[in-house]
Write an enzyme that holds these catalytic residues in place. Sequence first.
Site, short mmCIF file in Angstrom:
data_model
loop_
_atom_site.label_atom_id
_atom_site.label_comp_id
_atom_site.label_asym_id
_atom_site.label_seq_id
_atom_site.Cartn_x
_atom_site.Cartn_y
_atom_site.Cartn_z
N ARG A 135 26.30 -18.55 -44.77
CA ARG A 135 25.46 -17.36 -44.96
C ARG A 135 26.27 -16.06 -44.82
O ARG A 135 25.97 -15.06 -45.47
CB ARG A 135 24.30 -17.42 -43.95
CG ARG A 135 23.27 -16.30 -44.08
CD ARG A 135 22.05 -16.62 -43.23
NE ARG A 135 21.27 -15.46 -42.87
CZ ARG A 135 20.18 -15.04 -43.53
NH1 ARG A 135 19.75 -15.70 -44.58
NH2 ARG A 135 19.53 -13.97 -43.13
N ILE A 155 18.40 -10.10 -47.76
CA ILE A 155 18.49 -11.55 -47.62
C ILE A 155 17.42 -11.91 -46.63
O ILE A 155 17.40 -11.39 -45.51
CB ILE A 155 19.82 -12.03 -47.02
CG1 ILE A 155 20.98 -11.53 -47.87
CG2 ILE A 155 19.85 -13.55 -46.94
CD1 ILE A 155 22.28 -12.19 -47.47
N SER A 156 16.52 -12.80 -46.99
CA SER A 156 15.43 -13.16 -46.09
C SER A 156 15.96 -13.78 -44.81
O SER A 156 17.06 -14.33 -44.76
CB SER A 156 14.50 -14.15 -46.77
OG SER A 156 14.01 -13.62 -47.97
N GLN A 157 15.11 -13.70 -43.80
CA GLN A 157 15.34 -14.39 -42.52
C GLN A 157 15.65 -15.87 -42.81
O GLN A 157 14.99 -16.48 -43.67
CB GLN A 157 14.05 -14.25 -41.72
CG GLN A 157 14.03 -14.87 -40.37
CD GLN A 157 12.61 -14.80 -39.78
OE1 GLN A 157 11.64 -14.55 -40.50
NE2 GLN A 157 12.50 -15.04 -38.51
#
Length: 225
Positions: free
Chosen positions: A37, A63-65
């Site tokens: 990530r 960027i989503s959780q």
Amino acid sequence: MEEDPYRSARERMVEEQLRGRDIHDPRVLAAMRAVPRHRFVPEDLSSQAYADGPVRLEHGQTISQPYIVALMSQLLELKGEETVLEIGTGSGYQAAVLSRLAHQVYSLERVPELASTAAQRLKELGCENVAVYERDGSAGLPEHAPYPAIIVAAAAPRVPAPLMEQLEIGGRLVVPVGSQEGQTLELWRRKSEADFSQDRIAPVAFVPLLGEHGWSTDERPFWAW
Ligand code: SAH
């Protein structure tokens, strides 16, 4: 292979943020454990890459959780043979996770710089089964339809009709629906040509899906994320 200084941070993310909640699909957990990530955020933000929250980036992109990426992936119930359509490539992180869960991923992004950066990054990371297209994804990607799985990573005012049409019978569509004031993650299943079922999964906060079947770009100034 180069040494990965974030391996233990990623392992902790999987145990605490995912397994510690309700992510139990072993393939999803393995994909989240494998995808670096930190490579999807700018270097000066790499220390935040494995935190339990979204990371805000350039061009209004987020960027989503990690938990939300895992939850949306799990809801698709992928087995490995599917073709997945993703709307909102952003950094390419969700696409990289999906690339480990499905046979082929088509990912659509309306911001040209984001599309090309993500495509380059995915190539560097060896995600050869992801194709990124620069276009308004609210209209879907008719040329490869129908899809057994569609995932939308931006909030739509209502489920875009073309995406419903491009969903295979038996297929699953995961989409956040709502405005800046509030959104719900919805899971739609196509039971027959004209019969869809809908489940409301969780409250979420995504950037707007802009475009023909999304929010009008005129409304953008009121929703500047
Ligand atoms: N899945 C991404 C995060 C997406 S953020 C990741 O893992 O990093 C939402 C993205 O949707 C933004 O990059 C935004 O530019 C894009 N977007 C918004 N409306 C869109 C549309 N109509 N078509 C394609 N992309 C869109």
